[in-house]
Write a protein that holds these residues in place. Structure first.
Motif, PDB file in Angstrom:
ATOM      1  N   ARG A 104     -28.681 -47.574  24.413  1.00 13.27           N
ATOM      2  CA  ARG A 104     -27.892 -46.906  25.456  1.00 13.27           C
ATOM      3  C   ARG A 104     -27.198 -47.893  26.399  1.00 13.27           C
ATOM      4  NH1 ARG A 104     -31.100 -41.777  27.800  1.00 13.27           N
ATOM      5  NH2 ARG A 104     -29.121 -41.553  28.890  1.00 13.27           N
ATOM      6  N   GLY A 105     -26.651 -48.949  25.806  1.00 11.98           N
ATOM      7  CA  GLY A 105     -25.832 -49.885  26.574  1.00 11.98           C
ATOM      8  C   GLY A 105     -26.603 -50.764  27.541  1.00 11.98           C
ATOM      9  N   ARG A 106     -27.945 -50.818  27.354  1.00 14.07           N
ATOM     10  CA  ARG A 106     -28.755 -51.620  28.280  1.00 14.07           C
ATOM     11  C   ARG A 106     -28.231 -53.049  28.378  1.00 14.07           C
ATOM     12  NH1 ARG A 106     -34.836 -50.400  26.454  1.00 14.07           N
ATOM     13  NH2 ARG A 106     -33.991 -51.625  24.742  1.00 14.07           N
ATOM     14  N   GLY A 107     -28.417 -53.659  29.561  1.00 16.03           N
ATOM     15  CA  GLY A 107     -28.026 -55.055  29.742  1.00 16.03           C
ATOM     16  C   GLY A 107     -26.526 -55.254  29.594  1.00 16.03           C
ATOM     17  N   ASP A 108     -25.748 -54.240  29.952  1.00 10.10           N
ATOM     18  CA  ASP A 108     -24.284 -54.349  29.893  1.00 10.10           C
ATOM     19  C   ASP A 108     -23.822 -54.730  28.485  1.00 10.10           C
ATOM     20  OD1 ASP A 108     -21.723 -54.262  30.892  1.00 10.10           O
ATOM     21  OD2 ASP A 108     -21.756 -56.288  31.726  1.00 10.10           O
ATOM     22  N   SER A 109     -24.365 -54.032  27.470  1.00  5.51           N
ATOM     23  CA  SER A 109     -24.127 -54.452  26.080  1.00  5.51           C
ATOM     24  C   SER A 109     -23.101 -53.597  25.348  1.00  5.51           C
ATOM     25  CB  SER A 109     -25.455 -54.436  25.307  1.00  5.51           C
ATOM     26  OG  SER A 109     -25.965 -53.115  25.210  1.00  5.51           O
ATOM     27  N   ASN A 110     -22.287 -52.825  26.082  1.00  5.79           N
ATOM     28  CA  ASN A 110     -21.232 -52.064  25.398  1.00  5.79           C
ATOM     29  C   ASN A 110     -20.298 -53.007  24.642  1.00  5.79           C
ATOM     30  OD1 ASN A 110     -22.126 -49.594  26.272  1.00  5.79           O
ATOM     31  ND2 ASN A 110     -20.707 -49.462  27.996  1.00  5.79           N
ATOM     32  N   ILE A 111     -19.826 -52.549  23.487  1.00  5.18           N
ATOM     33  CA  ILE A 111     -18.970 -53.380  22.627  1.00  5.18           C
ATOM     34  C   ILE A 111     -17.526 -52.894  22.765  1.00  5.18           C
ATOM     35  CG2 ILE A 111     -18.503 -54.080  20.252  1.00  5.18           C
ATOM     36  CD1 ILE A 111     -21.546 -53.511  19.731  1.00  5.18           C
ATOM     37  N   HIS A 112     -16.710 -53.691  23.430  1.00  7.84           N
ATOM     38  CA  HIS A 112     -15.303 -53.307  23.633  1.00  7.84           C
ATOM     39  C   HIS A 112     -14.472 -53.842  22.472  1.00  7.84           C
ATOM     40  CE1 HIS A 112     -15.635 -51.888  27.903  1.00  7.84           C
ATOM     41  NE2 HIS A 112     -16.773 -52.545  27.778  1.00  7.84           N
ATOM     42  N   GLN A 113     -14.701 -53.262  21.290  1.00 13.69           N
ATOM     43  CA  GLN A 113     -14.002 -53.735  20.094  1.00 13.69           C
ATOM     44  C   GLN A 113     -13.655 -52.546  19.210  1.00 13.69           C
ATOM     45  OE1 GLN A 113     -16.415 -56.586  18.000  1.00 13.69           O
ATOM     46  NE2 GLN A 113     -15.990 -58.220  19.473  1.00 13.69           N
ATOM     47  N   ALA A 114     -12.629 -52.740  18.392  1.00 13.30           N
ATOM     48  CA  ALA A 114     -12.287 -51.745  17.372  1.00 13.30           C
ATOM     49  C   ALA A 114     -11.875 -52.482  16.105  1.00 13.30           C
ATOM     50  CB  ALA A 114     -11.159 -50.839  17.854  1.00 13.30           C
ATOM     51  N   ARG A 115     -12.181 -51.877  14.980  1.00 15.10           N
ATOM     52  CA  ARG A 115     -11.842 -52.449  13.677  1.00 15.10           C
ATOM     53  C   ARG A 115     -11.298 -51.340  12.789  1.00 15.10           C
ATOM     54  NH1 ARG A 115     -12.669 -56.273  16.268  1.00 15.10           N
ATOM     55  NH2 ARG A 115     -14.081 -58.027  15.970  1.00 15.10           N
ATOM     56  N   LEU A 116     -10.310 -51.705  11.960  1.00 18.38           N
ATOM     57  CA  LEU A 116      -9.829 -50.765  10.942  1.00 18.38           C
ATOM     58  C   LEU A 116     -10.459 -51.161   9.620  1.00 18.38           C
ATOM     59  CD1 LEU A 116      -5.970 -50.183  11.263  1.00 18.38           C
ATOM     60  CD2 LEU A 116      -7.783 -48.466  11.412  1.00 18.38           C
ATOM     61  N   LEU A 131     -10.563 -49.708  26.056  1.00 16.88           N
ATOM     62  CA  LEU A 131     -10.708 -50.127  27.451  1.00 16.88           C
ATOM     63  C   LEU A 131     -12.062 -49.751  28.039  1.00 16.88           C
ATOM     64  CD1 LEU A 131      -7.173 -49.091  28.754  1.00 16.88           C
ATOM     65  CD2 LEU A 131      -7.943 -51.339  27.969  1.00 16.88           C
ATOM     66  N   VAL A 132     -12.669 -48.681  27.514  1.00 17.20           N
ATOM     67  CA  VAL A 132     -13.889 -48.134  28.110  1.00 17.20           C
ATOM     68  C   VAL A 132     -15.045 -48.301  27.128  1.00 17.20           C
ATOM     69  CG1 VAL A 132     -14.964 -46.040  29.045  1.00 17.20           C
ATOM     70  CG2 VAL A 132     -12.515 -46.447  29.399  1.00 17.20           C
ATOM     71  N   GLY A 133     -16.205 -48.746  27.624  1.00 17.03           N
ATOM     72  CA  GLY A 133     -17.379 -48.877  26.769  1.00 17.03           C
ATOM     73  C   GLY A 133     -17.946 -47.510  26.406  1.00 17.03           C
ATOM     74  N   ARG A 134     -18.441 -47.390  25.172  1.00 14.04           N
ATOM     75  CA  ARG A 134     -18.974 -46.099  24.700  1.00 14.04           C
ATOM     76  C   ARG A 134     -20.288 -46.331  23.985  1.00 14.04           C
ATOM     77  NH1 ARG A 134     -15.362 -42.464  27.068  1.00 14.04           N
ATOM     78  NH2 ARG A 134     -13.295 -43.389  26.932  1.00 14.04           N
ATOM     79  N   ASN A 135     -21.372 -45.722  24.467  1.00 16.47           N
ATOM     80  CA  ASN A 135     -22.630 -45.813  23.722  1.00 16.47           C
ATOM     81  C   ASN A 135     -23.141 -44.414  23.373  1.00 16.47           C
ATOM     82  OD1 ASN A 135     -24.409 -45.242  26.194  1.00 16.47           O
ATOM     83  ND2 ASN A 135     -23.411 -47.131  26.859  1.00 16.47           N
ATOM     84  N   TYR A 136     -24.337 -44.072  23.812  1.00 17.48           N
ATOM     85  CA  TYR A 136     -24.962 -42.788  23.470  1.00 17.48           C
ATOM     86  C   TYR A 136     -24.092 -41.611  23.944  1.00 17.48           C
ATOM     87  CZ  TYR A 136     -29.117 -39.691  23.146  1.00 17.48           C
ATOM     88  OH  TYR A 136     -30.026 -38.719  22.838  1.00 17.48           O
ATOM     89  N   HIS A 137     -24.127 -40.482  23.219  1.00 15.64           N
ATOM     90  CA  HIS A 137     -23.366 -39.281  23.593  1.00 15.64           C
ATOM     91  C   HIS A 137     -21.877 -39.575  23.773  1.00 15.64           C
ATOM     92  CE1 HIS A 137     -27.306 -37.357  25.241  1.00 15.64           C
ATOM     93  NE2 HIS A 137     -27.112 -37.042  23.971  1.00 15.64           N
ATOM     94  N   SER A 138     -21.332 -40.346  22.834  1.00 12.51           N
ATOM     95  CA  SER A 138     -19.892 -40.588  22.856  1.00 12.51           C
ATOM     96  C   SER A 138     -19.324 -40.210  21.494  1.00 12.51           C
ATOM     97  CB  SER A 138     -19.595 -42.058  23.163  1.00 12.51           C
ATOM     98  OG  SER A 138     -20.034 -42.868  22.099  1.00 12.51           O
ATOM     99  N   SER A 153     -20.193 -41.216  26.756  1.00 15.01           N
ATOM    100  CA  SER A 153     -21.020 -42.418  26.834  1.00 15.01           C
ATOM    101  C   SER A 153     -22.060 -42.160  27.908  1.00 15.01           C
ATOM    102  CB  SER A 153     -20.221 -43.676  27.193  1.00 15.01           C
ATOM    103  OG  SER A 153     -21.054 -44.816  27.047  1.00 15.01           O
ATOM    104  N   ASP A 154     -23.291 -42.495  27.585  1.00 11.33           N
ATOM    105  CA  ASP A 154     -24.412 -42.079  28.430  1.00 11.33           C
ATOM    106  C   ASP A 154     -25.326 -43.277  28.671  1.00 11.33           C
ATOM    107  OD1 ASP A 154     -25.979 -40.348  29.849  1.00 11.33           O
ATOM    108  OD2 ASP A 154     -26.382 -38.990  28.168  1.00 11.33           O
ATOM    109  N   GLU A 169     -20.194 -41.200  31.403  1.00 17.09           N
ATOM    110  CA  GLU A 169     -18.792 -41.665  31.405  1.00 17.09           C
ATOM    111  C   GLU A 169     -17.855 -40.469  31.276  1.00 17.09           C
ATOM    112  OE1 GLU A 169     -15.756 -43.240  31.951  1.00 17.09           O
ATOM    113  OE2 GLU A 169     -17.151 -44.916  31.616  1.00 17.09           O
ATOM    114  N   GLN A 170     -16.995 -40.264  32.265  1.00 16.13           N
ATOM    115  CA  GLN A 170     -16.094 -39.106  32.227  1.00 16.13           C
ATOM    116  C   GLN A 170     -14.661 -39.467  31.866  1.00 16.13           C
ATOM    117  OE1 GLN A 170     -17.495 -37.519  36.152  1.00 16.13           O
ATOM    118  NE2 GLN A 170     -17.666 -35.631  34.987  1.00 16.13           N
TER     119      GLN A 170
END
Ligand SMILES: [Cu+2]
Length: 280
Positions: A104-116, A131-138, A153-154, A169-170
């Protein structure tokens, strides 16, 4: 857990071997790679059970049309990724975005990346960071205009030191894939709103002669890194002047009843906007 296939008629379960990082499948994502006729599934990332700090950067692919299906590793993500979002695009690629390295993004660990992901070359292409980090419930869903919506993101905590409670995250992000930055895109209009399995429908497109792929894509219903509805079905088609006649395949297992987005994609991989089609 052992992955495998449950035959509902015989009530037999056949294990599928070869899954890497089998102890890090919690919060992984699974997607039926496009087109659905190929029957290839990809399992993306995942983490250890419960509040484990472990996460997998692996992707694993299984071809269910093979004589003895087994998982083999696809390309890896840069980071171990829990809660990856995965959306099938009309050009037969899959956009994998977001997630977090820790629970759930602990320790500021959201991954701001995308891959095709490109199924034809079995490779990831780096694309613009969300632009926005997304973890649980996203989640992420493909929109009828070919863009994507990222939402939710939760985070368990609001700070890197994990001392303040997180807030849901709204912000919603609209993401434009590279295929919409080209000079032109095929138009698509008209056509019937209902096409039965095995039947055809004729649509209008001034770019009909440039169309290389026609796909029926099920609107997404994504929750908890799971979207069992998500699929892209390849349609046979014929172009004649500004008319594009498409045929919906037979088979209730392949084409489940309901609404779909119909996209026509040109030789550059640029999709039209979707026309909504109902399969009764
Ligand atoms: Cu939940």
């Amino acid at each position: 857990r052992d992955p495998g296939i449950w035959d509902v008629e015989t009530n037999k379960f056949t294990k599928i071997p070869g899954m890497s990082d089998p102890d890090k499948l919690e919060t992984s994502g699974t997607v039926l790679l496009p087109p659905a006729q190929d029957q290839k599934y990809m399992v993306i990332g995942g983490g250890g059970v419960g509040e484990s700090k472990l996460a997998s950067e692996k992707t694993r692919i299984v071809d269910l049309k093979a004589d003895d299906p087994k998982f083999t590793d696809g390309p890896s993500l840069e980071k171990g990724t829990r809660y990856p979002q995965a959306s099938i695009l009309p050009d037969d690629t899959v956009l994998v975005s977001g997630g977090s390295e820790d629970y759930r993004g602990r320790g500021d660990s959201n991954i701001h990346q995308a891959r095709l992901y490109h199924p034809d070359t079995n490779s990831f292409e780096k694309v613009a960071d969300p632009l926005v980090g997304r973890n649980y419930h996203s989640g992420s869903i493909l929109l009828p205009d070919g863009r994507l919506m990222f939402f939710g993101s939760d985070s368990l905590y609001a700070d890197k030191a994990n001392t303040k409670p997180g807030k849901f995250e709204q912000r919603v992000e609209i993401y434009t894939p590279p295929y919409l930055y080209r000079d032109s895109r095929p138009d698509l209009s008209g056509g019937p709103q209902t096409i039965a399995r095995g039947e055809s429908g004729t649509f209008t497109s001034r770019a009909a002669s440039t169309v290389k792929k026609v796909r029926l894509i099920r609107p997404s219903a994504s929750t908890h890194v799971t979207d069992v509805d998500q699929r892209s079905i390849a349609l046979d088609f014929k172009a004649d002047g500004d008319k594009l006649t498409v045929t919906v395949p037979e088979g209730k297992n392949l084409v489940q009843s309901g609404w779909y987005m119909l996209f026509a994609t040109d030789g550059h991989g640029t999709p039209s906007k979707a026309q909504w089609v109902h399969v009764p």
